[in-house]
Design an enzyme around this catalytic site. Structure first.
Site, PDB file in Angstrom:
ATOM      1  N   HIS A  12     -27.757 -16.193  62.115  1.00  0.00           N
ATOM      2  CA  HIS A  12     -29.630 -16.666  62.223  1.00  0.00           C
ATOM      3  C   HIS A  12     -31.030 -16.198  61.448  1.00  0.00           C
ATOM      4  O   HIS A  12     -31.726 -16.286  61.744  1.00  0.00           O
ATOM      5  CB  HIS A  12     -29.444 -15.950  63.657  1.00  0.00           C
ATOM      6  CG  HIS A  12     -31.333 -15.948  64.516  1.00  0.00           C
ATOM      7  ND1 HIS A  12     -31.215 -17.730  65.095  1.00  0.00           N
ATOM      8  CD2 HIS A  12     -31.331 -15.704  65.164  1.00  0.00           C
ATOM      9  CE1 HIS A  12     -31.868 -17.639  65.515  1.00  0.00           C
ATOM     10  NE2 HIS A  12     -32.309 -16.581  65.735  1.00  0.00           N
TER      11      HIS A  12
ATOM     12  N   HIS B 280     -29.575 -13.404  74.618  1.00  0.00           N
ATOM     13  CA  HIS B 280     -30.390 -11.797  72.970  1.00  0.00           C
ATOM     14  C   HIS B 280     -29.509 -10.943  73.368  1.00  0.00           C
ATOM     15  O   HIS B 280     -28.941 -10.357  74.051  1.00  0.00           O
ATOM     16  CB  HIS B 280     -31.839 -11.490  73.006  1.00  0.00           C
ATOM     17  CG  HIS B 280     -32.288 -13.137  72.641  1.00  0.00           C
ATOM     18  ND1 HIS B 280     -32.333 -14.337  73.911  1.00  0.00           N
ATOM     19  CD2 HIS B 280     -32.905 -13.817  71.521  1.00  0.00           C
ATOM     20  CE1 HIS B 280     -33.534 -15.175  73.070  1.00  0.00           C
ATOM     21  NE2 HIS B 280     -33.652 -15.052  71.675  1.00  0.00           N
TER      22      HIS B 280
ATOM     23  N   ASP C 167     -28.826 -13.478  70.479  1.00  0.00           N
ATOM     24  CA  ASP C 167     -29.377 -13.611  68.828  1.00  0.00           C
ATOM     25  C   ASP C 167     -30.112 -12.948  68.860  1.00  0.00           C
ATOM     26  O   ASP C 167     -29.735 -11.986  69.589  1.00  0.00           O
ATOM     27  CB  ASP C 167     -30.475 -15.215  69.163  1.00  0.00           C
ATOM     28  CG  ASP C 167     -30.065 -16.455  69.132  1.00  0.00           C
ATOM     29  OD1 ASP C 167     -28.557 -16.558  69.602  1.00  0.00           O
ATOM     30  OD2 ASP C 167     -30.786 -17.085  69.406  1.00  0.00           O
TER      31      ASP C 167
HETATM   32 ZN    ZN Z   1     -34.052 -15.694  67.487  1.00  0.00          ZN
END
Ligand code: ZN
Length: 328
Positions: free
Chosen positions: A184, A298, A130
């Site tokens: 996102h 991430h 992400d």
């Molecule tokens: Zn995020």
């Protein structure tokens, strides 16, 4: 009399024989058609949701059909690319793409403790990253994925793409190397997306579209993704405002968008800063016993330890006989 009876018996015999032949032909036809259906299903696995959507298509949906056929071509393209680099075309390559609509429903059933019908007892893992791309961490992540010959799904933030020209090249690299791109939002800003802790539909959708535009500038006008993840995750906002998320779901499904959270994580964005070994242990702990593991990690700025942990995480998952799939 006797002649007549014999004639009758013979006629009965002939009728029985004819019935037998007709039944036999019917059974053969039935078996052949079932086989064909199974073959078609196997070939287009992962495209089931799209195929289903064809039932709902009306005359104005030509674009949709083109999109479906493009997706299908892309999937087949992935398989061919694998064939030429591996030298072998295996069943596994065909199933590398997961249908996001299926995974979304799987996760929501899992949360409610219901059994999902298409589980088949197969272990599948989905690596998800992400908040990227970042020019510091994303290249390292991509290098490791390449070394390990597995693919991931990147949940991109539009602003991170537009802020840096090198980040744009990383988006191209992600696609070129067979990874999936998901949306996102543009700003990842909780105050704007969820004012008063409620999902603001207009703000949310305008950000999804804005990121799509950024992606189309880089990847071409025919780029589209059906995969979305809420910043903070739906679990967070579900607790605080179940109504808002429920409304959002219906709205997204009408547009064939599907929203994916996770059921495993490295905790690289939670609690205290962790080193690579600790991140790997978090993954091992949260994946334990999961038939399908969607792992949250991430690749944004400052997540160097995630890159360091990744090859160990992948090796562990391979040892556990997980199959790796991307989400589309
Ligand atoms: Zn995020």
């Amino acid at each position: 009399m006797r002649k007549q009876r014999r004639y009758k018996t013979m006629r009965n015999k002939n009728t029985k024989l004819a019935r037998l032949i007709v039944s036999f032909i019917f059974i053969v036809l039935f078996v052949v058609s079932i086989r064909s259906l199974i073959d078609i299903k196997t070939l287009y696995n992962g495209q089931e949701a799209q195929a289903f959507d064809l039932n709902n298509i009306n005359s104005s949906s030509e674009n949709k059909i083109n999109e479906i056929s493009n997706n299908l071509n892309r999937d087949l393209g992935t398989s061919y690319k694998k064939e030429s680099t591996n030298g072998s075309f295996t069943q596994k390559n065909k199933f590398e793409v997961e249908d996001v609509a299926y995974l979304e429903s799987y996760l929501s059933k899992e949360i409610k403790g219901e059994k999902c019908d298409r589980s088949y007892g197969k272990k599948v893992v989905y690596l998800t990253f992400d908040d990227g791309p970042s020019v510091t961490v994303t290249p390292k992540i991509l290098d490791i994925l390449k070394q390990e010959n597995v693919h991931a799904t990147f949940f991109l933030v539009g602003k991170a793409i537009d802020d840096n020209n090198n980040a744009k090249n990383l988006v191209k690299r992600e696609v070129a190397e067979g990874h999936a791109i998901a949306n996102h939002t543009y700003s990842h800003n909780y105050d704007y997306l969820y004012p008063g802790k409620k999902v603001n539909l207009d703000n949310f959708m305008s950000e999804i579209e804005k990121t799509n535009q950024s992606l189309r500038k880089i990847l071409g006008d025919d780029f589209s993704t059906r995969v979305i993840r809420l910043p903070g995750g739906r679990m967070t906002w579900n607790i605080k405002d179940s109504d808002g998320v429920g409304k959002l779901d219906k709205f997204l499904h009408d547009k064939d968008y599907h929203e994916i959270d996770w059921n495993s994580l490295s905790k690289d964005a939670e609690g205290q800063h962790k080193n690579a070994e600790q991140l790997k242990q978090e993954v091992i702990k949260s994946v334990d016993g999961k038939e399908k593991a969607v792992i949250l990690m991430h690749d944004t700025y400052g997540k160097e330890e995630t890159a360091k942990a990744l090859s160990g995480i992948i090796k562990y998952l391979k040892d556990q006989e997980y199959e790796f799939k991307i989400i589309r």
